[in-house]
Design an enzyme around this catalytic site. Structure first.
Site, PDB file in Angstrom:
ATOM      1  N   GLY A 109      23.209  46.376  83.598  1.00  0.00           N
ATOM      2  CA  GLY A 109      23.018  46.389  85.044  1.00  0.00           C
ATOM      3  C   GLY A 109      24.077  47.251  85.721  1.00  0.00           C
ATOM      4  O   GLY A 109      23.805  47.916  86.723  1.00  0.00           O
ATOM      5  N   SER A 246      19.614  43.841  85.745  1.00  0.00           N
ATOM      6  CA  SER A 246      20.470  43.584  84.575  1.00  0.00           C
ATOM      7  C   SER A 246      19.704  42.662  83.642  1.00  0.00           C
ATOM      8  O   SER A 246      19.080  41.700  84.098  1.00  0.00           O
ATOM      9  CB  SER A 246      21.771  42.897  84.980  1.00  0.00           C
ATOM     10  N   HIS A 251      20.639  36.533  82.854  1.00  0.00           N
ATOM     11  CA  HIS A 251      19.736  36.943  83.929  1.00  0.00           C
ATOM     12  C   HIS A 251      18.298  36.482  83.717  1.00  0.00           C
ATOM     13  O   HIS A 251      17.997  35.793  82.754  1.00  0.00           O
ATOM     14  CB  HIS A 251      19.834  38.454  84.135  1.00  0.00           C
ATOM     15  N   ASN A 319      25.397  59.136  79.008  1.00  0.00           N
ATOM     16  CA  ASN A 319      24.304  58.686  78.134  1.00  0.00           C
ATOM     17  C   ASN A 319      24.287  57.170  78.232  1.00  0.00           C
ATOM     18  O   ASN A 319      25.155  56.491  77.686  1.00  0.00           O
ATOM     19  CB  ASN A 319      24.522  59.132  76.693  1.00  0.00           C
TER      20      ASN A 319
HETATM   21  C1  LIG Z   1      24.686  41.435  91.266  1.00  0.00           C
HETATM   22  C2  LIG Z   1      25.058  42.037  89.935  1.00  0.00           C
HETATM   23  N1  LIG Z   1      25.048  43.369  89.805  1.00  0.00           N
HETATM   24  C3  LIG Z   1      25.347  43.945  88.636  1.00  0.00           C
HETATM   25  C4  LIG Z   1      25.692  43.207  87.530  1.00  0.00           C
HETATM   26  C5  LIG Z   1      26.063  43.891  86.245  1.00  0.00           C
HETATM   27  O1  LIG Z   1      25.150  43.664  85.213  1.00  0.00           O
HETATM   28  P1  LIG Z   1      25.609  43.882  83.683  1.00  0.00           P
HETATM   29  O2  LIG Z   1      26.409  42.689  83.309  1.00  0.00           O
HETATM   30  O3  LIG Z   1      24.315  43.959  82.931  1.00  0.00           O
HETATM   31  O4  LIG Z   1      26.400  45.134  83.629  1.00  0.00           O
HETATM   32  C6  LIG Z   1      25.723  41.817  87.620  1.00  0.00           C
HETATM   33  C7  LIG Z   1      26.104  41.030  86.433  1.00  0.00           C
HETATM   34  O5  LIG Z   1      25.855  39.885  86.265  1.00  0.00           O
HETATM   35  C8  LIG Z   1      25.402  41.216  88.853  1.00  0.00           C
HETATM   36  O6  LIG Z   1      25.431  39.876  88.997  1.00  0.00           O
END
Ligand SMILES: Cc1ncc(COP(=O)(O)O)c(C=O)c1O
Length: 481
Positions: A109, A246, A251, A319
Site C-alpha cells: 500500500g 494495501s 487489510h 520497480n
Molecule cells: C491508510 C493506510 N495507508 C497506507 C498503508 C500502507 O500499506 P502497506 O502496509 O501495505 O505498505 C496503510 C497500512 O496499513 C494504511 O493503513
C-alpha cells in the site's frame, strides 16, 4: 490466522488424482493441489477453539481457506515468479470491484501511495502537476505513508484537522488550507470510514486539484454522493483521480505484501505504470515484446530514431511490481470481499451495541453522513470526564489478551521524522491547531472487527470494557464515601 469458507474449488484444486508412475505433469499437478486442499482443511480442523482469557484476540488477521493456498501452490508450480497471468486477472477483478477502468498491482500500500503521488508529478500533466514546493493537503491523523511520498517528492504537506466524530478530514478547514501552490488532496478513509467525498470533491473541482483516495483501509466501503441532482452509491476508490489499496494481511483482503493503484483516466494509469515499472515509456507486460508494434520506430527525447522502446525512460521510476505468487492469493480473496465486508459491518455493530450505554465514558467513531463503511477497526475515544485514562483501558485489554492499536501515527507532525522540519519551521504547513488530531493521539484506541472474529471474541471484548468501567465506578464510589 483464520481459515473459513466452503471447502474446495481453488485454482486447479479439487482435481482428480492420478500422479502415479508415468503420470503427466498435469496429473501430478492435480494430485499436488488435491493434497494441498486436504492439508489446509486438516490444519484448520486441528486448530484450537477460542478460549476466553487465554486466546489472543487479534486486531486483524488473514482469513483464508484452501482456495488461497491451492492458488499459491499452483502459481509456484508455474514458477513464473514475477507479474504474470494471475496478476493480469487480479487487476481486472479489482478494477471491476472498485468500479474503475484501470488497476495496477504493486508490492504494498505504501508503494501504491508512492506511485499515486509520483504520477501527479509527471511533466505529462503540464501545469496541473505537483512540482517541488507545491502543496498537497492531507491529514496528520493517520498512517505515515499517506504523507511520506509528498515529502519525498519535495512537495509540502499541508495538515488539516479532523472531525473527532468521524476521525476524517474536517472539510470546513479545506478552504483555509488552500493556497496558490495547492495542487492535490491526498487523504485516507480513516479505518474504513469514507471521508466526506462530496465536500472534498467539490473543493477539488473548485480549485482544479487532483484527489488521491488512500483506500488502503477501506476496500469495499461505499459512499452515496448527493452532489447536484444525482444520488449515486459507489465504492470508495472510484471517486478520486487516483486511489490506492494495501493487501498487507490485516487489510480487507490480503496478498501478504501487496497493493494496487486505481484510476479511471487512461493517461494517469499509463503514467502510474511507468513509475511502477522503472520509469519506462514501454508498456509491454512482463515477458512480452513490441506491444506497441513500433518498438524500433520511436524517436523520444534526444535518443536516436529507433532506439529500443523497451529501454526508453519517460520518468524517474521504481520497480514496485507484485509477483504472481502474491496475485494468486489475491485472486481467491477478491471473491470473498463482499462476505468479508458484511462480517466487518456486523462485528462493528455488535461492539457498538455492546457498549452503547457507556457513552458517558466512550465515544465510538461515527460513520460519515452518506457512508456505509466496511470498517477496518472499532475506534473508541476515552472521554476526558471518564474516571480512567486511555492508557488504563489499553493496559486492561492487553492484560486480558485483547490486542489494541492506536490510530497509527496519531499526530504525525509530533513524530521524530518531523524533528528537523519542525525545528526549521519549513517543509510543511499546519492549518489551525490540530486540536482534534491531538485528542485522537492522546485518547483514542481501536480493537479488531476482522471477519475471523466470532461472537465469542466480540462479546469478550465488550465484557472486558464493561468490567473496566464497573471497577472504575466502584473505585470512584468508594473514594466518595
Ligand atoms: C491508510 C493506510 N495507508 C497506507 C498503508 C500502507 O500499506 P502497506 O502496509 O501495505 O505498505 C496503510 C497500512 O496499513 C494504511 O493503513
Amino acid at each position: 490466522m483464520t481459515v473459513t469458507g466452503k471447502r474446495g474449488g481453488g485454482e486447479g484444486g479439487g482435481g482428480k488424482r492420478g500422479g502415479g508412475e508415468g503420470a503427466t505433469p498435469r496429473e501430478i499437478r492435480a494430485e499436488i493441489l488435491a493434497l494441498v486442499e486436504r492439508y489446509v482443511a486438516a490444519e484448520a480442523d486441528a486448530r484450537a477453539p477460542f478460549e476466553p482469557g487465554r486466546s489472543v484476540i487479534r486486531y486483524a488477521g488473514r482469513v483464508y481457506d484452501e482456495r488461497e493456498v491451492v492458488n499459491l501452490v499452483g502459481a509456484s508450480l508455474d514458477f513464473w515468479l514475477t507479474e504474470g497471468r494471475y496478476a493480469a486477472r487480479l487487476e481486472r477483478r479489482l478494477a471491476a470491484y472498485v468500479g474503475v477502468d484501470h488497476c495496477r498491482l504493486v508490492n504494498s500500500g505504501s508503494s501504491a501511495n508512492l506511485v499515486a503521488l509520483s504520477t501527479l508529478t509527471s511533466p505529462r500533466l503540464g501545469d496541473r502537476r505537483v512540482r517541488r514546493g507545491d502543496e498537497v493537503i492531507t491529514l496528520a491523523a493517520g498512517f505515515p505513508t499517506t504523507v511520506a511520498p509528498i515529502v519525498q517528492h519535495g512537495a509540502v504537506p499541508v495538515f488539516v484537522d479532523v472531525d473527532p466524530r468521524t476521525a476524517n478530514v474536517d472539510v470546513a478547514a479545506l478552504e483555509e488550507a488552500y493556497s496558490e501552490r495547492t495542487r492535490a488532496v491526498m487523504l485516507a478513509h480513516t479505518l474504513g470510514n469514507p471521508f466526506d467525498l462530496d465536500a472534498v470533491m467539490a473543493f477539488c473541482r473548485r480549485h482544479e486539484l487532483y484527489l488521491v483516495e488512500d483506500n488502503c483501509d477501506a476496500l469495499g466501503s461505499r459512499y452515496t454522493s448527493r452532489a447536484g441532482d444525482l444520488v449515486e452509491t459507489r465504492r470508495t476508490g472510484s471517486f478520486g483521480d487516483l486511489a490506492t489499496s494495501s493487501f498487507y494481511p490485516p487489510h480487507h483482503m490480503t496478498t501478504g505484501e501487496g497493493g494496487a493503484v486505481y484510476a479511471n483516466d487512461e493517461e494517469l494509469d499509463t503514467i502510474a505504470a511507468s513509475f511502477r515499472d522503472w520509469g519506462r515509456d514501454c508498456y509491454c507486460k512482463s515477458g512480452k515484446d513490441n506491444t506497441c508494434g513500433i518498438r524500433f520506430e520511436h524517436q523520444l527525447g534526444e535518443l536516436p530514431f529507433g532506439y529500443d522502446h523497451k529501454y526508453t525512460y519517460s520518468h524517474f521510476g521504481y520497480n514496485l511490481k507484485m509477483t504472481d505468487l502474491q496475485a494468486s492469493v489475491g485472486l481467491a480473496q477478491v471473491d470473498k470481499l463482499d462476505d468479508f465486508g458484511d462480517a466487518r459491518r456486523r462485528n462493528f455493530a455488535r461492539l457498538r451495541d455492546g457498549i452503547a450505554d457507556l457513552a458517558d465514558v466512550f465515544d465510538v467513531v461515527q460513520p460519515t453522513p452518506g457512508a456505509d463503511p466496511s470498517w477496518f477497526g472499532f475506534l473508541v475515544t476515552v472521554r476526558p470526564s471518564a474516571p480512567f485514562s486511555r492508557a488504563e483501558v489499553v493496559a486492561h485489554l492487553e492484560a486480558h489478551r485483547v490486542q489494541t492499536r492506536m490510530l497509527f501515527a496519531g499526530n504525525l507532525v509530533r513524530h521524530p521524522c518531523f524533528d528537523e522540519m519542525r525545528a526549521a519551521g519549513t517543509g510543511y504547513r499546519v492549518v489551525g491547531d490540530l486540536r482534534a488530531t491531538d485528542q485522537l493521539m492522546e485518547r483514542a484506541f481501536w480493537v479488531g472487527v476482522y471477519p475471523g472474529m466470532g461472537e465469542g471474541q466480540l462479546d469478550y471484548i465488550v465484557d472486558q470494557l464493561r468490567r473496566l468501567v464497573a471497577t472504575a465506578a466502584g473505585r470512584r464510589d468508594r473514594n466518595a464515601s
